[in-house]
Design a protein around this motif. Structure first.
Motif, short mmCIF file in Angstrom:
data_model
loop_
_atom_site.label_atom_id
_atom_site.label_comp_id
_atom_site.label_asym_id
_atom_site.label_seq_id
_atom_site.Cartn_x
_atom_site.Cartn_y
_atom_site.Cartn_z
N GLN A 142 -51.34 -27.08 19.79
CA GLN A 142 -51.76 -25.92 19.03
C GLN A 142 -50.54 -25.13 18.54
O GLN A 142 -49.74 -24.65 19.32
CB GLN A 142 -52.62 -25.00 19.91
N GLY A 143 -50.40 -25.02 17.23
CA GLY A 143 -49.29 -24.27 16.66
C GLY A 143 -47.95 -24.97 16.71
O GLY A 143 -46.92 -24.36 16.43
N ALA A 144 -47.94 -26.27 17.05
CA ALA A 144 -46.66 -26.98 17.21
C ALA A 144 -45.87 -27.03 15.91
O ALA A 144 -44.64 -26.89 15.91
CB ALA A 144 -46.93 -28.39 17.73
N ARG A 145 -46.55 -27.23 14.80
CA ARG A 145 -45.85 -27.32 13.52
C ARG A 145 -45.21 -25.98 13.15
O ARG A 145 -44.09 -25.94 12.64
CB ARG A 145 -46.81 -27.77 12.42
N ALA A 146 -45.91 -24.90 13.42
CA ALA A 146 -45.33 -23.58 13.12
C ALA A 146 -44.13 -23.29 14.02
O ALA A 146 -43.13 -22.73 13.57
CB ALA A 146 -46.39 -22.50 13.29
N ARG A 147 -44.21 -23.69 15.28
CA ARG A 147 -43.06 -23.49 16.19
C ARG A 147 -41.88 -24.34 15.76
O ARG A 147 -40.72 -23.90 15.82
CB ARG A 147 -43.47 -23.82 17.63
N ALA A 148 -42.16 -25.58 15.37
CA ALA A 148 -41.07 -26.45 14.92
C ALA A 148 -40.39 -25.86 13.68
O ALA A 148 -39.16 -25.89 13.56
CB ALA A 148 -41.60 -27.85 14.61
N TYR A 149 -41.20 -25.30 12.78
CA TYR A 149 -40.64 -24.68 11.58
C TYR A 149 -39.81 -23.46 11.95
O TYR A 149 -38.71 -23.24 11.42
CB TYR A 149 -41.76 -24.29 10.62
N LEU A 150 -40.32 -22.64 12.86
CA LEU A 150 -39.61 -21.45 13.29
C LEU A 150 -38.22 -21.80 13.82
O LEU A 150 -37.21 -21.26 13.35
CB LEU A 150 -40.42 -20.73 14.38
N HIS A 151 -38.16 -22.70 14.76
CA HIS A 151 -36.88 -22.99 15.41
C HIS A 151 -35.95 -23.81 14.52
O HIS A 151 -34.73 -23.66 14.59
CB HIS A 151 -37.13 -23.68 16.75
N SER A 152 -36.51 -24.70 13.70
CA SER A 152 -35.65 -25.49 12.80
C SER A 152 -35.01 -24.62 11.72
O SER A 152 -33.87 -24.82 11.34
CB SER A 152 -36.45 -26.62 12.16
N SER A 153 -35.77 -23.64 11.22
CA SER A 153 -35.27 -22.82 10.12
C SER A 153 -34.25 -21.78 10.57
O SER A 153 -33.42 -21.34 9.78
CB SER A 153 -36.43 -22.12 9.40
N ILE A 154 -34.29 -21.38 11.84
CA ILE A 154 -33.33 -20.36 12.31
C ILE A 154 -32.22 -20.97 13.16
O ILE A 154 -31.33 -20.25 13.61
CB ILE A 154 -34.04 -19.25 13.12
N ASP A 155 -32.26 -22.30 13.36
CA ASP A 155 -31.27 -22.95 14.22
C ASP A 155 -29.93 -23.03 13.51
O ASP A 155 -29.79 -23.72 12.50
CB ASP A 155 -31.76 -24.35 14.60
N ALA A 210 -42.58 -15.13 8.87
CA ALA A 210 -41.65 -14.34 9.68
C ALA A 210 -40.36 -15.12 9.91
O ALA A 210 -39.25 -14.54 9.88
CB ALA A 210 -42.31 -13.98 11.02
N ALA A 211 -40.46 -16.42 10.13
CA ALA A 211 -39.25 -17.25 10.29
C ALA A 211 -38.41 -17.23 9.02
O ALA A 211 -37.19 -17.11 9.07
CB ALA A 211 -39.65 -18.68 10.66
N ASP A 212 -39.09 -17.33 7.86
CA ASP A 212 -38.37 -17.25 6.59
C ASP A 212 -37.67 -15.90 6.46
O ASP A 212 -36.52 -15.81 5.99
CB ASP A 212 -39.33 -17.44 5.41
N GLY A 213 -38.37 -14.83 6.87
CA GLY A 213 -37.77 -13.50 6.79
C GLY A 213 -36.51 -13.39 7.65
O GLY A 213 -35.54 -12.74 7.25
N LEU A 214 -36.52 -14.05 8.80
CA LEU A 214 -35.35 -14.01 9.69
C LEU A 214 -34.12 -14.62 9.03
O LEU A 214 -33.05 -14.03 8.98
CB LEU A 214 -35.65 -14.73 11.00
N TRP A 215 -34.29 -15.85 8.50
CA TRP A 215 -33.09 -16.50 7.97
C TRP A 215 -32.67 -15.93 6.63
O TRP A 215 -31.47 -15.90 6.31
CB TRP A 215 -33.24 -18.02 7.94
N ILE A 216 -33.63 -15.43 5.85
CA ILE A 216 -33.25 -14.81 4.58
C ILE A 216 -32.49 -13.51 4.83
O ILE A 216 -31.50 -13.20 4.15
CB ILE A 216 -34.50 -14.56 3.71
#
Length: 245
Positions: A142-155, A210-216
């Protein structure tokens, strides 16, 4: 006139004394002298499958095309990261990579071809990062794809993800409609909504945004968060992905 044969015995004696030394010399060196031609014969006719001899000192071995291509893409990524996409020119990349412009154009006919290859490589590495995180998160589907996107985009610690290059390319999409039209489609694979009921899919989409907002905000440098605050923000976004059901 007198004959002088007196030296003959001395010469003979000298010859007699020298003879054992000559014999000894012959005894020590003769086998070596016999073996050397054989060694040369073996060296001149290497066995099939034997390694090629090392090039003579000062000889420059020609680089393989795959190596040159990787070197060019690395140079392009460095220039894009340091100076932005407009600075990625054929001349600049060739100079940074240490190759001729003709060698560069063997792989990339023009700047657009170079940028396409750079974006393709960057997106492929990002996808590998996503897939690795999804595989590691198999117990929490549940939510694995969103978590993967979160951590990959801010890593920022994984060079394999090419996060910085991807950010620069996405930033170029914001200001250049042609770049945006060209590269937006392949990125939708990882940003499209999850196949869930609307309220759940929306919460997971909020996490991606929110992940996009962090890295932007990192890219533009307008947000000044302490490491503790940033860590807590990431933790709460991740918690939202777990509670999306």
């Amino acid at each position: 006139m007198k004959n002088t044969p007196a030296k003959a015995p001395a010469d003979a004696a000298d010859h007699a004394e020298a003879t054992p030394q000559l014999r000894a010399t012959s005894t020590v060196h003769a086998p070596d002298a016999v073996q050397r031609p054989a060694a040369r014969t073996r060296a001149s006719a290497p066995e099939i499958g034997a390694a090629s001899p090392a090039p003579a000192s000062g000889t420059r071995r020609k680089k393989a095309p795959v190596q040159v291509r990787a070197q060019l893409l690395q140079a392009a990524s460095e220039i894009a990261t340091d100076h932005g996409v407009p600075a990625v020119t054929l001349d600049a990349v060739a100079e940074r990579a240490g190759v001729t412009k003709g060698a560069l154009q063997y792989h990339f006919a023009n700047k657009q071809g170079l940028l396409d290859a750079l974006f393709g490589q960057t997106l492929e590495r990002f996808e590998h990062q996503m897939e690795a995180r999804l595989a590691a998160d198999h117990d929490n589907a549940q939510g694995a794809r969103a978590r993967a996107y979160l951590h990959s985009s801010i890593d920022e610690m994984s060079p394999a993800a090419s996060t910085n290059v991807l950010r620069v390319l996405v930033a170029a999409m914001m200001t250049d409609p042609e770049i945006r039209e060209r590269y937006a489609a392949p990125m939708r694979k990882w940003t499209r909504p999850d196949p869930l009921p609307l309220d759940q899919a929306a919460r997971l989409m909020i996490c991606r945004l929110a992940a996009d907002g962090l890295w932007i905000s990192d890219l533009l440098g307008y947000q000044d968060m302490s490491p503790e605050m940033r860590e807590e923000v990431v933790r709460q976004i991740e918690q939202m992905t777990l509670n999306a059901a």
